[in-house]
Every structure is written in structure tokens, then in C-alpha cells.
Write a protein that holds these residues in place. Sequence first.
Motif, PDB file in Angstrom:
ATOM      1  N   ARG A 272       0.865  -1.179   0.000  1.00 34.59           N
ATOM      2  CA  ARG A 272       0.000   0.000   0.000  1.00 34.59           C
ATOM      3  C   ARG A 272       0.902   1.230   0.000  1.00 34.59           C
ATOM      4  N   VAL A 273       0.785   2.011  -1.055  1.00 33.35           N
ATOM      5  CA  VAL A 273       1.740   3.078  -1.323  1.00 33.35           C
ATOM      6  C   VAL A 273       1.009   4.407  -1.429  1.00 33.35           C
ATOM      7  N   ARG A 274       1.664   5.446  -0.945  1.00 38.85           N
ATOM      8  CA  ARG A 274       1.185   6.815  -1.120  1.00 38.85           C
ATOM      9  C   ARG A 274       2.272   7.592  -1.860  1.00 38.85           C
ATOM     10  N   PRO A 275       2.185   7.620  -3.191  1.00 37.09           N
ATOM     11  CA  PRO A 275       3.252   8.296  -3.950  1.00 37.09           C
ATOM     12  C   PRO A 275       3.319   9.784  -3.624  1.00 37.09           C
ATOM     13  N   GLU A 276       4.532  10.291  -3.596  1.00 37.73           N
ATOM     14  CA  GLU A 276       4.728  11.714  -3.347  1.00 37.73           C
ATOM     15  C   GLU A 276       4.714  12.520  -4.632  1.00 37.73           C
ATOM     16  N   ARG A 277       4.888  11.856  -5.769  1.00 39.98           N
ATOM     17  CA  ARG A 277       4.895  12.548  -7.053  1.00 39.98           C
ATOM     18  C   ARG A 277       3.612  12.268  -7.812  1.00 39.98           C
ATOM     19  N   THR A 278       3.351  13.117  -8.786  1.00 39.36           N
ATOM     20  CA  THR A 278       2.199  12.939  -9.661  1.00 39.36           C
ATOM     21  C   THR A 278       2.674  12.508 -11.042  1.00 39.36           C
ATOM     22  N   TYR A 323      -7.029  19.832 -10.877  1.00 37.74           N
ATOM     23  CA  TYR A 323      -8.445  19.521 -10.988  1.00 37.74           C
ATOM     24  C   TYR A 323      -9.229  20.658 -10.340  1.00 37.74           C
ATOM     25  N   ARG A 324     -10.055  21.300 -11.114  1.00 42.71           N
ATOM     26  CA  ARG A 324     -10.775  22.490 -10.652  1.00 42.71           C
ATOM     27  C   ARG A 324     -12.209  22.123 -10.297  1.00 42.71           C
ATOM     28  N   SER A 344      -5.973  22.646   1.193  1.00 41.65           N
ATOM     29  CA  SER A 344      -5.018  23.755   1.049  1.00 41.65           C
ATOM     30  C   SER A 344      -3.626  23.271   0.682  1.00 41.65           C
ATOM     31  N   GLU A 345      -3.260  22.059   1.101  1.00 43.44           N
ATOM     32  CA  GLU A 345      -1.928  21.538   0.807  1.00 43.44           C
ATOM     33  C   GLU A 345      -1.912  20.611  -0.401  1.00 43.44           C
ATOM     34  N   ASP A 346      -3.048  20.447  -1.052  1.00 47.49           N
ATOM     35  CA  ASP A 346      -3.135  19.597  -2.236  1.00 47.49           C
ATOM     36  C   ASP A 346      -3.012  20.482  -3.465  1.00 47.49           C
ATOM     37  N   GLU A 347      -1.862  20.410  -4.122  1.00 50.87           N
ATOM     38  CA  GLU A 347      -1.630  21.259  -5.278  1.00 50.87           C
ATOM     39  C   GLU A 347      -2.427  20.816  -6.495  1.00 50.87           C
TER      40      GLU A 347
END
Length: 789
Positions: A272-278, A323-324, A344-347
Motif C-alpha cells: 500500500r503506497v502513497r506516492p509523493e509525485r504525480t 483539478y478544478r 489547502s496543501e493539495d496542489e
Amino acid sequence: MPGLGTITIPGSHWVWPAGILLLAAGVLMVWAYRRAPQIGPARAIAFGLKLLGLLALAWCLIEPLWSGQQAKSGANLFVVVADNSSGMNIRDRGSEQSRAEILQATLQSGTSEWLASLSEDFQLRQYLFDSRLRRTTDFSELVFDGTATDMGTALQTLGKRYECRPLAGVLLMTDGNATDMGEQSSDLSGLPPVYPVLMGRARPPRDIAVTNVSVSQTSFEDAPVTIQAKVEATGCAGQTVSIDLMEDSGHLVERQQWSVRQGDAEHVVRFRVRPERTGVLFYQVRVAEMSQKTPPSKIDSDAEATLANNVRTLAVDRGRGPYRILYVTGRPNWEYKFLQRSISEDEQVHLVGLIRVAKREPKYDWRGRAGEQSNPLYRGFEPTEEDEAEQYDQPVLVRLNTRDERELRDGFPTTREELFEYHAVVLDDVEAEFFTHDQMDLLRRFVTERGGGFLMLGGRESFRQGNLQHTPIAGILPVYLDRLPADRLTLQMRLHLTREGWLQPWTRLRDNEDEERQRLAEMPEFRVLNRIRAAKPGARVVATLGDEEGQQFPALIVQRLGNGRTAALTIGDVWRWGLRDPETHDDMDKFWRQTLRWLIADVPDRISLLAKHRPDEIGRPTKLQVRAHNKCFEPLDNVSVSIKVREPGGESVQLTAEPVMTESGLFETSYVPRRSGGYVAQATVTDANGTELDQATAGWAVDLEALEFQSVKTNRPLLERIARQTGGRLVETDQLDHFARSLPHQEVPITEAWTRPLWDLPGVLPALFVFVATCFIAEWALRRRKGMP
């Protein structure tokens, strides 16, 4: 030995004499044995033995013929096809030769008498196959470097190639590990008899393999990516295997261990992974024994059957955003503040707010100039035209987090171009009068045609309380807004997850059931609920509110609609959740983040790129499909589409996608991966003037030898099934000489009749005389023993 035939009696001049002699001998035997005393059955037995001997002698006089059918020499075709895949290099346990060496020795010219025997009666055709089928003259091209064993495709190709020709059969020499034939029965209709020859032994070699990997993505914040891998171990009982998940950069993400208890075992592991990059990311699942200190790429090949199945690469597309989301509320409240704070911290997620601070009714009686109809507060500001100035009955709207001063300047969007640029819309406590009918119909099209997400929050002017029944918005809601009986609700209600809610990762905030139940029990009570009659067919209730009397009311309902998805949250005071303590406030923020992420998941962009690659089709082209739309999300045809493919080694290939005639706005091209690793494709769409409209990115992973070495065991059951379904049989390597001699006497397309004297058959005449002598001697011995004359 020849196959079965028929015995015929020719019109010989010896037939009548033989019959007369046999009749005379029979009469004399009857007369002689009537004089002999009756001693039990001895007299009858002796009579029968002598009669059999006389019949055999009479049979010799008439010269019988033996006739039958056999393959006409040189008229039929026969195919020998050999496996050239790299999987043949495996050496089975206890064998001094690999499967490839056994195959080469079997086919070696000068020693393979069975090949020469086949060529005498058939027109021999020789082929090699791996990922493709090709002709060979003497099998000297066997190098065993193929990345796939497309056995089913090879057989079907041979069947079509010789469909109208006299093909007697196919000799298939392989280990049976096909990469294009699963456990389900393949279509083998129309094939000639297939005679598989199994290369290899039943005892598989020692090996550790990653046989299957899969990736799933959810909106669960703690671990949005789940990677599942299936590992198989053969002959490794008592060993400890390390299973590593690594990034493409070589960074170790997580390591798990597996203690192998049996000789042949399999194990499923989840990361189970939470990637830091997109964007497009690549991971590798690697396996190795814990006792081996060197990395998998440097392990001595003698330790395992092969190292090609120790590593699997997979691709994860996390998207790039932004995503708007358009948030519209009829009055200032806590929800927008908490929603904005949660992301707020989700770019990648941008929340654009349209907040009405005053309704259409004027709250003050402004005393302006004589004849002035506009609000004096706007005097001196643009626009200067009186009909464009703010009127007394215009609502006062506040725009927050807009991209520029023109965005939402006229309030809620009125055109497709304005609304369709958002990925989702959230309505909170806003009544039907806020919108025009065209705006509500536009919102319906936003969901069904554009594929956007829609969420309505509870409040004093939401759902039926906002007179939204009989409007296009009611049509996209997952609930009915019919009139309800005026039942009194209790003031305190608690949130519960339904069975469907427990199955949805985005509705849970803990990673195990016990902690999730404890969190639900500690949640604050809610007091505001917009009651609805029922959920619509196809909608799913994922959460309910329960009162003290045990009644359950739908609280969170979701539904797929057209190309998009909709949701209804009937709770009007979710803000209470975040006012108790910091921990519950964090839970509320997490709930909002996961809900918004679920809302925008799978929402298409104007330009989308899809890489249609199937891991079970090694060596096949990857289809790259680009769908292009304008700002109204109408298909674009008069555009150019170029695709840049970045290969694992860093090289790039430039491709041009061509329009597909069957679908407007769809462009397609193909790319054949030649190396294992991760591939990234970037599509660029330009209009007729050369202006770049947008770009899209997709990625996929290729493991050329993944299926080839998925199993190192010989697959005897598959070969037996092929032989049974086609009318052939499994042939062992030490039976090839006998098979070659007997094949001409089997059922083949073109045959010829043969006839020969029965006595010319090897061993028939001596056997007949032995039989006659045996009968007479037995008859004489029986008479002497019983004292008969």
C-alpha cells in the motif's frame, strides 16, 4: 506393424479341391471318432483340435490376400514445428541437458531416422515458432531467444495456411508453456491432428518467480495505490524469500518476507503506497532469497532455473491536474471554509468559490439620484452602461480563488465553455431560483455529456427545501425529491456506514475495521437532515443517519449517470464534526479530501491519451488512442496529433496518430515495444493554424519475458488437451521412430490401396505351421493319454 486391413479370398482354382479334401477329411474323422469310447469331453476336444489343424491346412491351399489403405507416397503434407522460445533453455531437475539441448539432439540431422522415415512418405514442412511462425530448412536457425511461446497462434496459422491442402498432421515439439493459451479451452476447430512431443521432465527445476502483478487506485488518502503481486516458489522449501517494492530510481519503498514451507508454494503480497509525485510513475517488484546478498541482477544463474521472472515492472498514473472544482453556495457558511482548508496543501485540487452574500431582494432602500435604478454603491465603477450596472434585485456574489478577474464575473456559468472547464461542481444550500432553467440544463449536460462530478450538500435551501423538484437538477440527483410525511425527527442522529459504504475506500478514514467502528462511535451527533423518500434505482446508499428510535435515513448517496457521477450528502451541519477537538477536525478534513478526490476521479480532460497494452500479448503492438475535444467537449477532427514515446533507455520515438473513421475525434497509432521496462507517451494536439491546443500523457510497462517464464514446469496437461481435441496423441521422444513408421497407416487425406498375399507378411506362414503342428500334437497326446485308438 501395418494397420488393420481386410482378408480376401481370390478366385483360385484350389478353392474347390481344398473344399472337397476338407469335406472328405471331416467325414473320415467323424467315422473314426464314433468308434472311440466316450471318456468325458476328451473325445470332443480331440476332434476339435484335429479339425482346426485341417482347416488351417485347407486355408493354405486357397492363397488368401491381405489388403488395406495407406498414405500415398508424396501426396500428403506433414508439418514439424519446433519451439524456439527462451523458455526452452531451462534445465529440469536431474537432467544433464536443457530442454533446448534435448530438442536439438532430437532434430539433429544424421541421427534423426524418424525425420528421414517421414520424408519418404510425406512432403515434409519444417517450422520454428516463438512470438511468430517461420519456415526453416534444417532447424539450424534454432537459437532459443524468443520472448514468447505463441503456440495457439502458431497452430491456428498452420491450420489456415494449409486449410485446402492435404495436411496429414502437425508434430509439435515444445515444453507446453504457451503464452497465448490460458486455462480455458482455445478454439482448435479446423486443425489437423496435432501430435505433441513433450520436451523436458516432470521434475521442475528450483525457481522463484513473480507470476502476476496488478495495480488498483482509490481515493483512500493513507494509501491511494495498492500493488498486489503473486509469487511462486518451486523447490525452495525452508527458504526465506524477500519481496521488494522499488521505485524506478532504485529506491526501496517496502520489503516483505515470505517463509516457504512447501516445495511448491505460492504467496500473495500487497503493498500500500502513497506516492509523493504525480504523473506516470514506475515501480518494480523484485524477489530473491534472503541468503543471497547480491542484487537479483547479479545472482548466479545456477541458483535458479532463470532470473528473468524475478522482476516485474508496473506503471501507476497519478494524474497531473490541476483539478478544478466549482463550489456554489447560497449563503456564507462553515462548509466552504472547511473544504478549502482541507485541500489547502493539495496542489492538484483547486476549489473555486461562488458565494452569495445577499439574495436578490434589496436589504436597504438606497436614496440615489432621480431616475437612477442601479445600486448607488456601484456608481463610478465599470461598467458605465446603466443596463449593465448592478441592479437593486441582483444578488451580491463573492468570487474566491478564481483564475483571473473574468472567471465567474457574471455569476454561475451560462455557456458550455465556461462550465465544462471544471471537473466537478458542488452545490451547497442554494435554491432553484438561483439558476435559470438553461443553467440547470447545462449542469445536467455537464454530468451526462462532459463526464463531470456533481455533489449537493444538505442545508435549509437544498433538495426539496430549495424547490429543486421538477427541475433538471432533480434529474441528475441520485435521490427522489417527492413529498414526505411530516414526521418529527429526533434532534440527535449518528452516522453509520452501510454495507456498500464499508466496501468503498473513500468513505473510510481508518485502514482497519475495528478502528473505523471506534471512529464512527466517537463522532459527534448531527441535527440537520434533508429527508428524501428513497434512492433512485442504480444509486448506492453508502452512509445513513440513525436516530435514537433506530430509524435509518439515507445520508450519503452516490450514482453513475451518463459519463459522470453524482452524489447527495443530506446532512446540513457537517461542520459540527470539526468543532469538537483537533483529532475529529482532522478526520473531517480527510473526509472532505477523499470525497472530492472521488468526485473528480475518472473525469476526462479535453485531450486524453490511452495506451491499450495487454500484458498477455507479448510482442503485439500497443495501440495509442487520442481523443480530442474543444472547450465545449465536442469532438475535434480538423487537428493534428503527434505522439512522442520515451523508451526505457531514454531514447524517443516520434509518431503521428491518424483519425479513426468510425468515431469522430478519435486518433490512433500503434507502437511495438522492443525492450522491457516503462514507456511514457505524450500526445500533442495542434489545430489547423499550428496552435497547440493541449497535451496528454500515458504510461505502461512491458516485461517481454514475464509470461514466457511465468512457469518453469512443463505443461503436459495442455499438450494432452490439444492432442485430444484435434484427434492426435502425445508422442514421447523415444517413440518417434515407431511413430514415423506407423503414421502412413493412420487416417490421412490422400490414401492408396495395397494388396499382398497373406503369406508374404513377415512371420505369418511360420506361425501358421506352428499352429497346425500344435493342434495335431495336442490331439495325438490327448488320445494317448485317454487310451483312445
